[in-house]
Design a protein around this motif. Structure first.
Motif, mmCIF file in Angstrom:
data_model
loop_
_atom_site.group_PDB
_atom_site.id
_atom_site.type_symbol
_atom_site.label_atom_id
_atom_site.label_comp_id
_atom_site.label_asym_id
_atom_site.label_seq_id
_atom_site.Cartn_x
_atom_site.Cartn_y
_atom_site.Cartn_z
ATOM 1 N N THR A 1 -10.899 0.391 5.828
ATOM 2 C CA THR A 1 -11.399 1.213 4.727
ATOM 3 C C THR A 1 -10.333 1.572 3.705
ATOM 4 N N VAL A 2 -9.051 1.419 4.052
ATOM 5 C CA VAL A 2 -8.012 1.785 3.097
ATOM 6 C C VAL A 2 -7.159 0.580 2.690
ATOM 7 N N GLU A 3 -6.537 -0.054 3.686
ATOM 8 C CA GLU A 3 -5.546 -1.065 3.345
ATOM 9 C C GLU A 3 -6.171 -2.313 2.715
ATOM 10 N N LEU A 4 -7.205 -2.854 3.379
ATOM 11 C CA LEU A 4 -7.797 -4.088 2.833
ATOM 12 C C LEU A 4 -8.397 -3.878 1.443
ATOM 13 N N PRO A 5 -9.162 -2.789 1.213
ATOM 14 C CA PRO A 5 -9.671 -2.599 -0.146
ATOM 15 C C PRO A 5 -8.561 -2.477 -1.184
ATOM 16 N N LEU A 6 -7.459 -1.808 -0.809
ATOM 17 C CA LEU A 6 -6.362 -1.674 -1.771
ATOM 18 C C LEU A 6 -5.694 -3.029 -2.028
ATOM 19 N N ALA A 7 -5.637 -3.865 -1.010
ATOM 20 C CA ALA A 7 -4.974 -5.161 -1.168
ATOM 21 C C ALA A 7 -5.906 -6.203 -1.777
ATOM 22 N N MET A 8 -7.203 -5.864 -1.866
ATOM 23 C CA MET A 8 -8.194 -6.868 -2.260
ATOM 24 C C MET A 8 -7.905 -7.576 -3.588
ATOM 25 N N PRO A 9 -7.500 -6.848 -4.655
ATOM 26 C CA PRO A 9 -7.240 -7.585 -5.900
ATOM 27 C C PRO A 9 -6.194 -8.690 -5.725
ATOM 28 N N LEU A 10 -5.124 -8.372 -4.980
ATOM 29 C CA LEU A 10 -4.087 -9.391 -4.782
ATOM 30 C C LEU A 10 -4.598 -10.546 -3.927
ATOM 31 N N ILE A 11 -5.369 -10.218 -2.877
ATOM 32 C CA ILE A 11 -5.908 -11.278 -2.018
ATOM 33 C C ILE A 11 -6.794 -12.193 -2.848
ATOM 34 N N CYS B 1 0.861 -1.181 0.000
ATOM 35 C CA CYS B 1 0.000 0.000 0.000
ATOM 36 C C CYS B 1 0.898 1.231 0.000
ATOM 37 N N PRO B 2 0.646 2.217 -0.875
ATOM 38 C CA PRO B 2 1.514 3.393 -0.944
ATOM 39 C C PRO B 2 1.568 4.107 0.411
ATOM 40 N N ALA B 3 2.795 4.453 0.831
ATOM 41 C CA ALA B 3 2.975 5.087 2.143
ATOM 42 C C ALA B 3 2.205 6.404 2.212
ATOM 43 N N ALA B 4 2.152 7.128 1.085
ATOM 44 C CA ALA B 4 1.483 8.430 1.082
ATOM 45 C C ALA B 4 0.000 8.257 1.424
ATOM 46 N N VAL B 5 -0.607 7.213 0.863
ATOM 47 C CA VAL B 5 -2.028 6.966 1.123
ATOM 48 C C VAL B 5 -2.244 6.672 2.602
ATOM 49 N N LEU B 6 -1.355 5.846 3.162
ATOM 50 C CA LEU B 6 -1.488 5.491 4.574
ATOM 51 C C LEU B 6 -1.351 6.725 5.451
ATOM 52 N N GLU B 7 -0.377 7.589 5.105
ATOM 53 C CA GLU B 7 -0.185 8.796 5.901
ATOM 54 C C GLU B 7 -1.398 9.714 5.807
ATOM 55 N N ALA B 8 -1.928 9.812 4.592
ATOM 56 C CA ALA B 8 -3.110 10.658 4.398
ATOM 57 C C ALA B 8 -4.249 10.142 5.271
ATOM 58 N N ALA B 9 -4.416 8.790 5.292
ATOM 59 C CA ALA B 9 -5.499 8.210 6.081
ATOM 60 C C ALA B 9 -5.305 8.533 7.558
ATOM 61 N N GLY C 1 -3.580 10.996 8.749
ATOM 62 C CA GLY C 1 -3.716 12.445 8.889
ATOM 63 C C GLY C 1 -5.167 12.873 8.978
ATOM 64 N N MET C 2 -6.036 12.100 8.316
ATOM 65 C CA MET C 2 -7.475 12.414 8.364
ATOM 66 C C MET C 2 -8.070 12.033 9.709
ATOM 67 N N GLY C 3 -7.254 11.466 10.589
ATOM 68 C CA GLY C 3 -7.736 11.115 11.918
ATOM 69 C C GLY C 3 -8.301 9.716 12.007
ATOM 70 N N MET C 4 -7.966 8.848 11.023
ATOM 71 C CA MET C 4 -8.471 7.475 11.084
ATOM 72 C C MET C 4 -7.707 6.702 12.149
ATOM 73 N N SER C 5 -8.409 5.841 12.860
ATOM 74 C CA SER C 5 -7.729 4.953 13.789
ATOM 75 C C SER C 5 -7.082 3.830 12.969
ATOM 76 N N ALA C 6 -6.176 3.079 13.621
ATOM 77 C CA ALA C 6 -5.484 2.002 12.900
ATOM 78 C C ALA C 6 -6.495 1.018 12.326
ATOM 79 N N ARG C 7 -7.558 0.774 13.088
ATOM 80 C CA ARG C 7 -8.570 -0.175 12.678
ATOM 81 C C ARG C 7 -9.343 0.330 11.465
ATOM 82 N N GLN C 8 -9.735 1.601 11.525
ATOM 83 C CA GLN C 8 -10.458 2.195 10.393
ATOM 84 C C GLN C 8 -9.596 2.167 9.140
ATOM 85 N N ARG C 9 -8.310 2.497 9.328
ATOM 86 C CA ARG C 9 -7.409 2.557 8.201
ATOM 87 C C ARG C 9 -7.298 1.176 7.549
ATOM 88 N N LEU C 10 -7.217 0.144 8.386
ATOM 89 C CA LEU C 10 -7.105 -1.219 7.868
ATOM 90 C C LEU C 10 -8.343 -1.589 7.055
#
Lengths: 401, 246
Positions: B162-172, B141-149, B151-160
C-alpha cells in the motif's frame, strides 16, 4: 585476505542479512543449479555429424573413472565453500577451480569420444555443461562483486581471463570440442569477421561521437531546440534495425550508381555502408542525451568562476564544462558501444559481415556449433567493452573526487 | 501545445490503423519505390493480423519480464534479500549484453522455430530497464513515509503493497515503457526464425529487393512503438496525478 580488515570492507548491503544456520543462501541456490546441471542434464552431446541432434552423455559415461571422481570431488568442494564460507577471495578461488575442472572435463570428454583422425564426429557441450558454467560463473561474479575491486583491478582480471582463455585455445586443448571444430573449418573467415565486427562497431561509434558531441553542446546552449532534436533522435531509435538497414540500401545503392566517386570510395547498397550509416544513426541519441545531461550537471557558478578567471568561452567549454561532464558522456558511449556490438550481428543480413554471418549461416544450416562460433565472440566482445568502459568511467569519477 | 500533441497522436493512430486495415489505399505512395512491376504493398499476408501477432508477442514477453524483474526488485530491496542484489544485477545486465540475434539462434535447437525463440529473446532483453527502475523506485521511498507506515502498525507486507509499490509505480512504469519500445523493434528480428510479425514484411522486402516492403514494415513498427510509448507515458502521468491527490 581473511583478515578482519577485509571483512569490514565488505559492502554493507551484500552481507548484512544473517545467513540461515550458517548456510549462505546464495551459495545454496547456486549449488542447486549446479547440481541439477551435473546430475539431471547431459554433460556433452555426441553427434555423428554437425547437423544431427546430439546423443546425450553424462559425465560418468564420457570420462575415465579417476577423472570423473576428481571432477565430482572438486565440484563438491566448491559447493562446500559456496555454502559455508563467507570469505570472498576463497569463494572466487573455488569458483575458478570449478571452472577449470569443467573445462578440462569437456576437453577430456571430447578427446575420448572422438576417434583419431575423424573430422565428422562432433562432441558439443550439453545443457548440463552450460548450467554448471552459469552457476560457477555467477559464483565468481558474486565473489568479485563482494571484493569490490577498483577499476584497474577489474581490467586486470578481464585481461587475465581473456589471456588464459586465448592461450588454452591457441594451445589446442579444446580442438576436439564442436565449436573449435567449426572454427578450424572457418578460421580465415573468422579472422575477417572479427576485423569487420570491430571496425563496424568502432567506426560507427567514432563518427557518432564527432557529430553527437557538438550537437549535444549545441542543444545545451539552445534549450529551445533541445526537445525537437531529442525527439527526432528518439524516433530514429524506434525504427527496427533490420528495417533501417534495408531502408538505407536504396539511397546508398542509388548514390553508388550515379556518383562514381562514391562508388570508388566503397559505398554500395549492400554491405558495410548501410550498416555503418544505420549504426551511426542509432548511436546519436545516447551520446547527445548524455552530453546534454552531463553539461547540465555543471553548476553555472563554476562556469562563471572560470570566465571570471579570464578563461575564454572555448577554454571554459573544453577544460571545465566538458571535463566535468566527461563521465556522463562516457556512460553514453558505453551504452552505444555495447549496443553496436550486438547490432552488428544483424548487419550480416544485408551483407555487412561480422560475427552475424556465422549466426545466420548457422540458423540456415541448422548447425548450432556455427551459431555458437558467431555468438560466443560477440558476447565476449560486448562484455569486454562494458567492463573496460565501466572501469574508465569509474576511474574518471574517482580522479575528479 | 498539449492539444497539438494529442491531435498529432490521434492522427498517428488513425494513420497506423488505416494502413493496417486498408493498405491498398497507400499503394500509390509506395509504388515509386518498386521496380519491375513488383507489388507496392505486402501481399503475402494480412498486415493487420501480422501487427496483432507482433504486439501480442511483445506484450506477452513484456509481461514475463515485468513479473520476474519486479519480483526480483522487491526481493533484493528487502532486508533478507540484499545479498542477491549484485547477482541479480549481473544476471539482468548479462541478459542485455547478450545480442538478441544470438539468443534467437541458440533457442531454435531447444524450442524450435516460431514465436517461442522470440519470446525468450525479448523476455531476457526486457529485464534490465524494469529491474533497475524497480530497485531505484523502492529504494528512494522517503524514509519518513516508511517510518510513518510502520508506526501506524502496518506489517512489512502491507507497507510494501500500500505504500512502497504505489510510490515506486511511476518509475516501474517508465522501466516497462523503455522495455516495450526496445522490444517492439527487436521483435522484428524474430521473423528470421519464422515468428509471425511485422518483421516478416521487412525480411520479405530484403529477400526480394523490394524497398517498399522494407519501408512499410519499418514505418508501421516504428509508429506502433511511438504510440505505445505515448500511451504508457499517459498512464504514468495519470498515476502520478492520483498519487499526488491522495
Amino acid at each position: 585476505m581473511s583478515s578482519p580488515g577485509f571483512l569490514l570492507r565488505r559492502p554493507a548491503s551484500a552481507r548484512d542479512a544473517p545467513a540461515l544456520h550458517g548456510i549462505d543462501r546464495l551459495g545454496a541456490l547456486l549449488t542447486l543449479v549446479g547440481a541439477a546441471g551435473l546430475f539431471l542434464l547431459p554433460f556433452v552431446a555426441f553427434k555423428a555429424n554437425r547437423i544431427l541432434p546430439g546423443d546425450p552423455r553424462g559425465l560418468e559415461q564420457v570420462l575415465p573413472v579417476w577423472a570423473a571422481l576428481t571432477c565430482w570431488a572438486t565440484l563438491a568442494a566448491v559447493a562446500a565453500v559456496a555454502l559455508l564460507c563467507a570469505n570472498a577471495s576463497l569463494r572466487l578461488a573455488a569458483a575458478l577451480a570449478g571452472l577449470v575442472v569443467i573445462a578440462m572435463a569437456l576437453a577430456t570428454a571430447a578427446n575420448a569420444l572422438t576417434p583419431p583422425h575423424n573430422r565428422i564426429v562432433r562432441v558439443a557441450p550439453g545443457a548440463g555443461f552450460w548450467l554448471l558454467l552459469a552457476a560457477l560463473g555467477l559464483l565468481a561474479t558474486d565473489a568479485i562483486t563482494r571484493m569490490r575491486p577498483g577499476p584497474r583491478a577489474r581490467v586486470l582480471l578481464l585481461v587475465l581471463f581473456l589471456g588464459v582463455v586465448g592461450l588454452t585455445l591457441a594451445h589446442g586443448t579444446f580442438d576436439n570440442v564442436s565449436v573449435m571444430r567449426e572454427y578450424a573449418v572457418n578460421s580465415s573467415a573468422f579472422a575477417l569477421a572479427a576485423r569487420q565486427h570491430i571496425l563496424l562497431s568502432l567506426g560507427s561509434l567514432g563518427a557518432a561521437v564527432i557529430v553527437a558531441l557538438p550537437l549535444g553542446i549545441f542543444c545545451h546552449r539552445a534549450p529551445r531546440l533541445q526537445p525537437g532534436v531529442l525527439s527526432a533522435l528518439n524516433i530514429i531509435q524506434t525504427i527496427p534495425s533490420i528495417a533501417l538497414f534495408g531502408i538505407l540500401m536504396a539511397p546508398l545503392g542509388a548514390l553508388a550508381a550515379h556518383v562514381p566517386l562514391a562508388a570508388a570510395a566503397g559505398i554500395r547498397g549492400i554491405g558495410a555502408a548501410p550498416a555503418v550509416v544505420a549504426l551511426f544513426l542509432y548511436s546519436l541519441l545516447p551520446i547527445v542525451a548524455n552530453t546534454v545531461a552531463g553539461l547540465k550537471r555543471v553548476s553555472p557558478a563554476t562556469v562563471e568562476a572560470a570566465l571570471g578567471m579570464g578563461m575564454t568561452r572555448w577554454q571554459t567549454l573544453r577544460s571545465v564544462e566538458l571535463a566535468l561532464a566527461l563521465p556522463v558522456i562516457l556512460t553514453g558511449i558505453r551504452i552505444v558501444l555495447v549496443q553496436n556490438i550486438g547490432l552488428v550481428t544483424v548487419a550480416a543480413l544485408i551483407g555487412g559481415g561480422g560475427f552475424g554471418t556465422f549466426v545466420f549461416g548457422g540458423i540456415g544450416q541448422a548447425a548450432t556449433d556455427l551459431v555458437l562460433l558467431g555468438a560466443i565472440p560477440t558476447v565476449v566482445l560486448a562484455f569486454s567493452a562494458a567492463v573496460l568502459l565501466d572501469a574508465l568511467v569509474e576511474r574518471l569519477d574517482r580522479v575528479r573526487q | 501545445m498539449r492539444r497539438a500533441a494529442t491531435l498529432l497522436r490521434l492522427a498517428g493512430l488513425g494513420l497506423l490503423l488505416a494502413f493496417l486495415l486498408a493498405p491498398q489505399l497507400f499503394a500509390p505512395l509506395f509504388a515509386p519505390l518498386t521496380e519491375g512491376g513488383a507489388p507496392p504493398i505486402y501481399d503475402q499476408g494480412n498486415l493487420g493480423m501480422l501487427a496483432l501477432a507482433h504486439l501480442a508477442t511483445v506484450l506477452a514477453a513484456c509481461l514475463g519480464s515485468t513479473v520476474l524483474a519486479v519480483a526480483l526488485g522487491i526481493l533484493v530491496t528487502r532486508a533478507g534479500g540484499q545479498e542477491f542484489l549484485p547477482l541479480s544485477r549481473a544476471v539482468v545486465s548479462f541478459g542485455q549484453t547478450f545480442p538478441p540475434v544470438a539468443v534467437l539462434a541458440l533457442a531454435v535447437p531447444l524450442v524450435g522455430f516460431g514465436e517461442k525463440p522470440t519470446l525468450i529473446a525479448l523476455f531476457l532483453y526486457g529485464l534490465l530497464p524494469i529491474f533497475e527502475n524497480t530497485v531505484v523506485g523502492l529504494r528512494t521511498c522517503p524514509a519518513a513515509v516508511l517510518e510513518a507506515a510502520s508506526g501506524m502498525g502496518m506489517s512489512a507486507r502491507q507497507r510494501l503493497l500500500t505504500v512502497e509499490l504505489p510510490l515506486a509505480m511511476p518509475l516501474i512504469l517508465e522501466g516497462i515503457r523503455i522495455s516495450l519500445v526496445i522490444n517492439i523493434g527487436t521483435a522484428t528480428l524474430g521473423s528470421t526464425v519464422a515468428a509471425k510479425g511485422l518483421g516478416e514484411v521487412i525480411i520479405a522486402g530484403l529477400l526480394s529487393n523490394n524497398t517498399a516492403f522494407v519501408l512499410q514494415g519499418g514505418l508501421a513498427t516504428g509508429l506502433m512503438a511511438v504510440l505505445l510509448y505515448d500511451a504508457v507515458a499517459a498512464l504514468e502521468r495519470r498515476l502520478c496525478r492520483t498519487a499526488r491527490i491522495d
